[in-house]
Design a protein around this motif. Sequence first.
Motif: not given
Length: 150
Positions: A92-93, A96, A60, A72, A98-101
């Motif tokens: 998408d994680h 979550d 991430m 960041k 909102r988080m991306k892999r």
Amino acid sequence: MCKEDHVIRFPWEHEDSNTLLIKLAFTSIRREIETALRPLGLTPQQSQSLHLLSMSPGAMNADLEKLLFIDKSSVTSLINGMVRKEWVVRRDHEQDARMKRIYLTEKGIEMYQQSSQAVKAAKDKSNQMLTNEESATLQALLRKFIKAYE
């Protein structure tokens, strides 16, 4: 290299400082790596990112911040550029949204392999100048320096 053989390029180079010599070595190696990557259209940070993502698929932004020592917004800009070039994709994680892999694409894997060879060739130039014993001594001494600043 003898002191007499050293070509002075900068006024501060007559200082016999370990930190200055480390900086000059780093700068020379980095320049060599940049030159090797330029024909591939890669920057050193892009190459490092491809390397990290090949070792840690699904990393991430926060992981890249820590590993690349950049903030960041710089990671976001770096990854956005790599997405545009189709070297990486964000997914998408799983826990979550909102988080991306971040994952390498096929094109990204190819770029990683090419950049890895180019960087290895650039690094080999300095490695070939030392015997195995000299290399081991240098590494031990540099580890001492690193430990002093941790």
